[in-house]
Write a protein that holds these residues in place. Structure first.
Motif, PDB file in Angstrom:
ATOM      1  N   UNK A 267       0.864  -1.188   0.000  1.00 51.54           N
ATOM      2  CA  UNK A 267       0.000   0.000   0.000  1.00 51.54           C
ATOM      3  C   UNK A 267       0.896   1.231   0.000  1.00 51.54           C
ATOM      4  N   UNK A 268       0.292   2.419  -0.011  1.00 50.96           N
ATOM      5  CA  UNK A 268       1.096   3.638   0.012  1.00 50.96           C
ATOM      6  C   UNK A 268       1.719   3.814   1.401  1.00 50.96           C
ATOM      7  N   UNK A 269       2.682   4.732   1.503  1.00 55.94           N
ATOM      8  CA  UNK A 269       3.348   4.998   2.765  1.00 55.94           C
ATOM      9  C   UNK A 269       2.361   5.606   3.760  1.00 55.94           C
ATOM     10  N   UNK A 270       2.513   5.336   5.037  1.00 57.64           N
ATOM     11  CA  UNK A 270       1.578   5.886   6.030  1.00 57.64           C
ATOM     12  C   UNK A 270       1.635   7.403   6.104  1.00 57.64           C
ATOM     13  N   UNK A 271       0.464   7.988   6.337  1.00 59.49           N
ATOM     14  CA  UNK A 271       0.369   9.444   6.469  1.00 59.49           C
ATOM     15  C   UNK A 271       0.162   9.872   7.912  1.00 59.49           C
ATOM     16  N   UNK A 276      -4.998   3.589   4.189  1.00 59.51           N
ATOM     17  CA  UNK A 276      -4.734   3.609   2.753  1.00 59.51           C
ATOM     18  C   UNK A 276      -5.990   3.317   1.937  1.00 59.51           C
ATOM     19  N   UNK A 277      -6.082   3.911   0.768  1.00 62.81           N
ATOM     20  CA  UNK A 277      -7.241   3.706  -0.101  1.00 62.81           C
ATOM     21  C   UNK A 277      -7.164   2.407  -0.892  1.00 62.81           C
ATOM     22  N   UNK A 278      -5.993   1.833  -1.018  1.00 66.26           N
ATOM     23  CA  UNK A 278      -5.842   0.593  -1.775  1.00 66.26           C
ATOM     24  C   UNK A 278      -4.816  -0.285  -1.065  1.00 66.26           C
ATOM     25  N   UNK A 279      -5.211  -1.520  -0.755  1.00 65.96           N
ATOM     26  CA  UNK A 279      -4.340  -2.428  -0.026  1.00 65.96           C
ATOM     27  C   UNK A 279      -4.344  -3.816  -0.653  1.00 65.96           C
ATOM     28  N   UNK A 280      -3.207  -4.462  -0.614  1.00 64.76           N
ATOM     29  CA  UNK A 280      -3.112  -5.898  -0.874  1.00 64.76           C
ATOM     30  C   UNK A 280      -2.399  -6.479   0.339  1.00 64.76           C
ATOM     31  N   UNK A 281      -3.088  -7.338   1.071  1.00 62.15           N
ATOM     32  CA  UNK A 281      -2.560  -7.881   2.325  1.00 62.15           C
ATOM     33  C   UNK A 281      -2.464  -9.393   2.200  1.00 62.15           C
ATOM     34  N   UNK A 282      -1.283  -9.929   2.419  1.00 58.12           N
ATOM     35  CA  UNK A 282      -1.072 -11.373   2.333  1.00 58.12           C
ATOM     36  C   UNK A 282      -0.806 -11.930   3.726  1.00 58.12           C
ATOM     37  N   UNK A 283      -1.662 -12.856   4.135  1.00 59.17           N
ATOM     38  CA  UNK A 283      -1.521 -13.529   5.428  1.00 59.17           C
ATOM     39  C   UNK A 283      -1.026 -14.959   5.201  1.00 59.17           C
ATOM     40  N   UNK A 284      -0.182 -15.442   6.092  1.00 57.79           N
ATOM     41  CA  UNK A 284       0.132 -16.861   6.180  1.00 57.79           C
ATOM     42  C   UNK A 284      -0.405 -17.370   7.509  1.00 57.79           C
ATOM     43  N   UNK A 285      -1.257 -18.415   7.452  1.00 66.61           N
ATOM     44  CA  UNK A 285      -1.860 -18.994   8.647  1.00 66.61           C
ATOM     45  C   UNK A 285      -1.285 -20.379   8.909  1.00 66.61           C
ATOM     46  N   UNK A 286      -1.261 -20.804  10.153  1.00 68.31           N
ATOM     47  CA  UNK A 286      -0.937 -22.202  10.428  1.00 68.31           C
ATOM     48  C   UNK A 286      -1.952 -23.118   9.739  1.00 68.31           C
ATOM     49  N   UNK A 395      -4.520  -4.614   9.554  1.00 67.42           N
ATOM     50  CA  UNK A 395      -4.644  -3.154   9.618  1.00 67.42           C
ATOM     51  C   UNK A 395      -3.346  -2.539  10.143  1.00 67.42           C
ATOM     52  N   UNK A 396      -2.747  -3.184  11.140  1.00 67.29           N
ATOM     53  CA  UNK A 396      -1.448  -2.718  11.637  1.00 67.29           C
ATOM     54  C   UNK A 396      -0.395  -2.812  10.537  1.00 67.29           C
ATOM     55  N   UNK A 397      -0.400  -3.919   9.801  1.00 70.03           N
ATOM     56  CA  UNK A 397       0.607  -4.121   8.746  1.00 70.03           C
ATOM     57  C   UNK A 397       0.521  -3.049   7.665  1.00 70.03           C
ATOM     58  N   UNK A 398      -0.651  -2.437   7.494  1.00 72.03           N
ATOM     59  CA  UNK A 398      -0.791  -1.352   6.512  1.00 72.03           C
ATOM     60  C   UNK A 398       0.092  -0.153   6.836  1.00 72.03           C
ATOM     61  N   UNK A 399       0.587  -0.091   8.058  1.00 68.60           N
ATOM     62  CA  UNK A 399       1.481   1.008   8.448  1.00 68.60           C
ATOM     63  C   UNK A 399       2.945   0.675   8.165  1.00 68.60           C
ATOM     64  N   UNK A 400       3.175  -0.541   7.669  1.00 67.48           N
ATOM     65  CA  UNK A 400       4.538  -0.989   7.369  1.00 67.48           C
ATOM     66  C   UNK A 400       4.556  -1.636   5.981  1.00 67.48           C
ATOM     67  N   UNK A 401       4.247  -0.856   4.941  1.00 69.72           N
ATOM     68  CA  UNK A 401       4.120  -1.431   3.598  1.00 69.72           C
ATOM     69  C   UNK A 401       5.409  -2.118   3.138  1.00 69.72           C
TER      70      UNK A 401
END
Length: 430
Positions: A267-271, A276-286, A395-401
């Protein structure tokens, strides 16, 4: 939780409520349910309508910081007492209510719900359950320790098309699932700068109470109340926190997931102001018995979501729905559009689905009946807190693109120290 510690941690020192145990407050053999509704505008109005449609409910109290919302609700429930401050509601008529419905903006979910549960009250709280990960853990613990009836307001969790999809996935219709790709083309983000200056607060709005435990800031028309708070870091959880809870819910249940191991966001850098208006978030689960060992989950949001991918290809000229999830399994794919029935896709073609015949369930009435000892809730905080935690870690990870965050379920911490600062926030005294 001791009264002094609770009031310190939740910044509710202005309240004069004395702590009583669950047995002291709860009606043991109630034949009707007296409800208090905190937040009665927008979704709160829908919650009020649906809860009060149960024939054994008496709406006893209404609370909202917006006088217009409160007046409209009171017109429908003239016998209810009205409040602008939920702390005063509990202080003045706490003994006269049996259950609490919390339908406020996200940042007030936990403060209001925890205070209600401290008094031994069953709670129906809108999704996402909390604004911060730490709050989700706290709400789950309090509900379980006090054996309280709870339900998160994720109404479609009880709908047949979603419950039936859980049965289909767990029956092995597409084999073990290796990937889920989920998306929403809604935009509950804001990429612009924080506003400057201030506007006159409407006479019908108590701005201090609307802010509640969130940091103090000037009122600006069009940025917060009534409809845009989801976009702002201090009040909402963005599109992922809003629609992600709905769209993650069925795969999360069907695959028996817990919390993720890693989260990576593009996503874009945190403001420091908006999500962010556009996100791609990839999770790995057990892995679970319904997934492959290398299971992952990819979330897309924003007006152009999702990004194109071969695993999202549709048969013929069909297009993906605006919101939904695609299960990619060993034997095919299952598309679950948001608010629709699933479609089975095998080798690029639709296949017939023998959908389970399930009895209808009313998510709201389920809560009421559970409070009266006649049913069990399907989304109690023991479940809702885990789902919410998984969402909020994204949501937290969106602050660390473009960084991979590693979550330790045992310590309840990230390996990355900077990210741990966003798991909670200090509460303002108000």
């Amino acid at each position: 939780m001791k009264r002094r510690l609770f009031l310190k941690n939740t910044a509710l020192a202005a309240s004069s409520i004395a702590f009583l145990s669950s047995s002291a407050w709860a009606r043991v053999k109630a034949d009707r349910l007296r409800t208090a509704h905190i937040g009665v505008g927008g979704m709160g109005g829908e919650d009020l309508k649906s809860i009060s449609s149960h024939k054994l409910v008496d709406v006893t109290a209404l609370c909202d910081v917006d006088a217009n919302n409160l007046a409209a609700a009171n017109k429908l429930h003239k016998g209810a007492k009205v409040f602008t401050d939920y702390r005063k509601l509990f202080d003045e008529i706490g003994k006269s209510i049996d259950a609490v419905i919390v339908s406020t903006p996200d940042h007030t979910h936990a403060p209001a719900s925890i205070l209600a549960m401290q008094m031994g009250k069953p709670v129906y709280c809108q999704k996402p359950l909390t604004h911060h990960v730490s709050e989700a853990r706290a709400m789950r613990k309090m509900a379980e320790d006090n054996k309280l009836v709870t339900q998160m307001g994720i109404q479609i969790h009880s709908w047949n098309q979603y419950r039936g999809t859980v049965d289909l996935i767990q029956s092995g219709i597409i084999g073990k699932v290796q990937t889920v790709r989920a998306w929403s083309n809604k935009n509950w983000g804001f990429d612009g700068p924080a506003p400057t200056g201030s506007d006159t607060v409407p006479t019908t709005l108590d701005w201090n109470l609307w802010l509640g435990t969130a940091p103090e800031r000037a009122y600006k028309e069009g940025y917060y109340h009534p409809g845009n708070w989801r976009k702002i870091l201090d009040f909402g959880c963005g599109t992922l926190g809003d629609m992600g809870v709905h769209i993650f819910d069925t795969p999360y249940t069907a695959l028996a997931l817990d919390v993720p191991k890693t989260i990576t966001t593009s996503c874009r850098k945190p403001t420091g102001f908006g999500h962010p208006e556009k996100n791609v978030v990839t999770y790995e689960f057990p892995a679970t018995k319904f997934t492959t060992d290398n299971f992952k989950w990819v979330w897309y949001d924003g007006v152009d979501a999702p990004d194109s991918h071969e695993e999202l290809a549709m048969p013929g000229a069909d297009k993906l729905p605006d919101q939904g999830a695609m299960f990619i399994g060993e034997k095919g794919r299952l598309l679950l559009p948001h608010i629709d029935y699933p479609k089975l896709i095998v080798e690029g073609k639709y296949e017939k689905v023998d959908f389970p015949d399930l009895p209808k369930a009313d998510h709201y009435h389920q809560f009421v009946d559970a409070c009266l000892g006649k049913d069990k809730t399907s989304a109690p905080f023991s479940y809702a807190a885990r789902l919410t935690e998984a969402i909020l870690l994204g949501v937290v990870a969106n602050r660390f693109p473009n960084e991979t965050l590693h979550w330790n379920n045992g310590t309840q911490q990230f390996d990355e120290a900077m990210a741990n600062k966003l798991l909670e926030a200090p509460y303002r005294k108000f």
